[in-house]
Design a protein around this motif. Sequence first.
Motif, PDB file in Angstrom:
ATOM      1  N   ILE A 240     121.188  36.228  58.765  1.00 34.91           N
ATOM      2  CA  ILE A 240     119.734  36.331  58.968  1.00 34.91           C
ATOM      3  C   ILE A 240     119.047  36.596  57.635  1.00 34.91           C
ATOM      4  CG2 ILE A 240     117.889  37.724  60.018  1.00 34.91           C
ATOM      5  CD1 ILE A 240     119.296  35.847  62.021  1.00 34.91           C
ATOM      6  N   LEU A 241     119.578  37.529  56.859  1.00 36.09           N
ATOM      7  CA  LEU A 241     118.968  37.854  55.565  1.00 36.09           C
ATOM      8  C   LEU A 241     119.053  36.678  54.592  1.00 36.09           C
ATOM      9  CD1 LEU A 241     120.204  41.534  55.210  1.00 36.09           C
ATOM     10  CD2 LEU A 241     117.850  40.771  55.597  1.00 36.09           C
ATOM     11  N   LEU A 242     120.156  35.925  54.652  1.00 37.92           N
ATOM     12  CA  LEU A 242     120.307  34.755  53.770  1.00 37.92           C
ATOM     13  C   LEU A 242     119.303  33.657  54.106  1.00 37.92           C
ATOM     14  CD1 LEU A 242     124.191  34.467  53.537  1.00 37.92           C
ATOM     15  CD2 LEU A 242     122.618  34.647  51.605  1.00 37.92           C
ATOM     16  N   GLU A 243     118.985  33.518  55.391  1.00 34.44           N
ATOM     17  CA  GLU A 243     118.081  32.453  55.840  1.00 34.44           C
ATOM     18  C   GLU A 243     116.624  32.730  55.500  1.00 34.44           C
ATOM     19  OE1 GLU A 243     118.804  32.316  60.029  1.00 34.44           O
ATOM     20  OE2 GLU A 243     120.731  31.302  59.806  1.00 34.44           O
ATOM     21  N   GLN A 244     116.297  33.969  55.200  1.00 34.42           N
ATOM     22  CA  GLN A 244     114.900  34.354  55.018  1.00 34.42           C
ATOM     23  C   GLN A 244     114.480  34.335  53.560  1.00 34.42           C
ATOM     24  OE1 GLN A 244     112.943  34.774  57.806  1.00 34.42           O
ATOM     25  NE2 GLN A 244     114.870  33.998  58.621  1.00 34.42           N
ATOM     26  N   SER A 245     113.233  33.983  53.338  1.00 32.37           N
ATOM     27  CA  SER A 245     112.690  34.020  51.982  1.00 32.37           C
ATOM     28  C   SER A 245     111.809  35.251  51.797  1.00 32.37           C
ATOM     29  CB  SER A 245     111.880  32.756  51.711  1.00 32.37           C
ATOM     30  OG  SER A 245     110.813  32.673  52.633  1.00 32.37           O
ATOM     31  N   LYS A 246     111.772  36.109  52.833  1.00 32.53           N
ATOM     32  CA  LYS A 246     110.950  37.317  52.757  1.00 32.53           C
ATOM     33  C   LYS A 246     111.735  38.490  53.327  1.00 32.53           C
ATOM     34  CE  LYS A 246     108.826  36.828  57.268  1.00 32.53           C
ATOM     35  NZ  LYS A 246     107.644  37.079  58.028  1.00 32.53           N
ATOM     36  N   PRO A 247     111.377  39.700  52.921  1.00 27.83           N
ATOM     37  CA  PRO A 247     112.038  40.886  53.462  1.00 27.83           C
ATOM     38  C   PRO A 247     111.739  41.055  54.953  1.00 27.83           C
ATOM     39  CG  PRO A 247     110.793  41.414  51.476  1.00 27.83           C
ATOM     40  CD  PRO A 247     110.410  40.030  51.885  1.00 27.83           C
ATOM     41  N   LEU A 248     112.684  41.628  55.685  1.00 21.46           N
ATOM     42  CA  LEU A 248     112.542  41.820  57.129  1.00 21.46           C
ATOM     43  C   LEU A 248     112.783  43.272  57.512  1.00 21.46           C
ATOM     44  CD1 LEU A 248     114.725  38.819  58.372  1.00 21.46           C
ATOM     45  CD2 LEU A 248     112.229  38.914  58.323  1.00 21.46           C
ATOM     46  N   THR A 249     112.134  43.714  58.594  1.00 16.11           N
ATOM     47  CA  THR A 249     112.432  45.025  59.161  1.00 16.11           C
ATOM     48  C   THR A 249     113.689  44.895  60.026  1.00 16.11           C
ATOM     49  OG1 THR A 249     111.156  44.687  61.188  1.00 16.11           O
ATOM     50  CG2 THR A 249     109.962  45.589  59.280  1.00 16.11           C
ATOM     51  N   ALA A 250     114.266  46.023  60.379  1.00 11.70           N
ATOM     52  CA  ALA A 250     115.429  46.008  61.273  1.00 11.70           C
ATOM     53  C   ALA A 250     115.051  45.372  62.611  1.00 11.70           C
ATOM     54  CB  ALA A 250     115.953  47.421  61.479  1.00 11.70           C
ATOM     55  N   LYS A 251     113.849  45.644  63.086  1.00 10.97           N
ATOM     56  CA  LYS A 251     113.384  45.068  64.359  1.00 10.97           C
ATOM     57  C   LYS A 251     113.225  43.552  64.254  1.00 10.97           C
ATOM     58  CE  LYS A 251     111.172  49.268  65.954  1.00 10.97           C
ATOM     59  NZ  LYS A 251     109.907  49.979  66.156  1.00 10.97           N
TER      60      LYS A 251
ATOM     61  N   ILE B  51     121.741  45.193  49.550  1.00 13.71           N
ATOM     62  CA  ILE B  51     120.367  44.930  49.945  1.00 13.71           C
ATOM     63  C   ILE B  51     119.458  45.958  49.301  1.00 13.71           C
ATOM     64  CG2 ILE B  51     120.973  43.877  52.167  1.00 13.71           C
ATOM     65  CD1 ILE B  51     120.102  46.489  53.519  1.00 13.71           C
ATOM     66  N   LYS B  52     118.185  45.632  49.290  1.00 15.96           N
ATOM     67  CA  LYS B  52     117.180  46.545  48.758  1.00 15.96           C
ATOM     68  C   LYS B  52     116.244  46.919  49.896  1.00 15.96           C
ATOM     69  CE  LYS B  52     114.402  47.195  44.714  1.00 15.96           C
ATOM     70  NZ  LYS B  52     114.155  46.692  43.387  1.00 15.96           N
ATOM     71  N   LYS B  53     115.938  48.192  49.989  1.00 17.97           N
ATOM     72  CA  LYS B  53     115.015  48.702  50.999  1.00 17.97           C
ATOM     73  C   LYS B  53     113.634  48.794  50.370  1.00 17.97           C
ATOM     74  CE  LYS B  53     114.570  52.716  54.034  1.00 17.97           C
ATOM     75  NZ  LYS B  53     115.246  53.984  54.396  1.00 17.97           N
ATOM     76  N   LEU B  54     112.659  48.188  51.013  1.00 16.88           N
ATOM     77  CA  LEU B  54     111.292  48.175  50.496  1.00 16.88           C
ATOM     78  C   LEU B  54     110.377  48.960  51.424  1.00 16.88           C
ATOM     79  CD1 LEU B  54     111.120  44.347  49.814  1.00 16.88           C
ATOM     80  CD2 LEU B  54     111.591  46.123  48.144  1.00 16.88           C
ATOM     81  N   ASN B  55     109.589  49.825  50.836  1.00 17.41           N
ATOM     82  CA  ASN B  55     108.578  50.550  51.605  1.00 17.41           C
ATOM     83  C   ASN B  55     107.224  50.037  51.140  1.00 17.41           C
ATOM     84  OD1 ASN B  55     110.360  52.326  53.050  1.00 17.41           O
ATOM     85  ND2 ASN B  55     110.775  53.261  51.069  1.00 17.41           N
TER      86      ASN B  55
ATOM     87  N   PHE C 273     113.898  44.998  54.446  1.00 14.49           N
ATOM     88  CA  PHE C 273     115.142  44.844  53.709  1.00 14.49           C
ATOM     89  C   PHE C 273     115.282  43.414  53.224  1.00 14.49           C
ATOM     90  CE2 PHE C 273     115.534  48.168  56.831  1.00 14.49           C
ATOM     91  CZ  PHE C 273     116.137  49.197  56.146  1.00 14.49           C
ATOM     92  N   GLU C 274     115.856  43.266  52.027  1.00 16.51           N
ATOM     93  CA  GLU C 274     116.160  41.947  51.492  1.00 16.51           C
ATOM     94  C   GLU C 274     117.458  42.024  50.704  1.00 16.51           C
ATOM     95  OE1 GLU C 274     113.095  40.588  48.830  1.00 16.51           O
ATOM     96  OE2 GLU C 274     113.336  42.292  47.503  1.00 16.51           O
ATOM     97  N   LEU C 275     118.155  40.909  50.644  1.00 16.24           N
ATOM     98  CA  LEU C 275     119.391  40.850  49.871  1.00 16.24           C
ATOM     99  C   LEU C 275     119.084  41.018  48.395  1.00 16.24           C
ATOM    100  CD1 LEU C 275     121.267  37.886  51.572  1.00 16.24           C
ATOM    101  CD2 LEU C 275     121.889  40.298  51.662  1.00 16.24           C
ATOM    102  N   MET C 276     119.984  41.695  47.712  1.00 15.87           N
ATOM    103  CA  MET C 276     119.851  41.818  46.266  1.00 15.87           C
ATOM    104  C   MET C 276     120.291  40.491  45.672  1.00 15.87           C
ATOM    105  SD  MET C 276     118.937  44.970  45.385  1.00 15.87           S
ATOM    106  CE  MET C 276     119.688  45.633  43.934  1.00 15.87           C
ATOM    107  N   GLY C 277     119.370  39.797  45.054  1.00 13.57           N
ATOM    108  CA  GLY C 277     119.682  38.509  44.457  1.00 13.57           C
ATOM    109  C   GLY C 277     120.171  38.667  43.036  1.00 13.57           C
TER     110      GLY C 277
END
Length: 142
Positions: A28-39, A70-74, A82-86
């Motif tokens: 899921i994280l690989l498919e996304q170009s934007k950070p996502l919440t756990a929900k 991954i990196k946690k963004l607030n 959350f997003e993968l660390m590239g």
Amino acid sequence: MDDLAEWKNKLKAEGIRCTKQRINILNILLEQSKPLTAKEIHQKLEDAEISLRLSTIYRTLNLFENKRFIKKLNINDQESKFELMGEVHHHHLVCVNCNQIVPLDCPLQEYEDELSSETGYQIQDHSIKFYGLCPDCQKNDK
């Protein structure tokens, strides 16, 4: 690093089992170009007819964050994203109206090196967020 096989190798190198749940979250994280919440991750898994408890997603995200996968963004005092660390460090541009997030290249490597040299600090990370109105929200605001 955007290949699932590379991420599996990275997990194994850290002694982390490549469970189906972890791989599904990585996908899921690989498919996304934007950070996502756990929900949001939970919803995307459900949309793909993959059943995973939200608590499992949070535990996995915690594990991945602790291993610096991954990196946690607030952002905007909302739920963490959350997003993968590239391979390439980047920052974010955030719409204050719709919360759209756009990744931005980091122009600060030279400054970071200079700052490290001047202060003796070994800089581990930095973060910049720009806030504004995205083009769609500007149109709707008129």
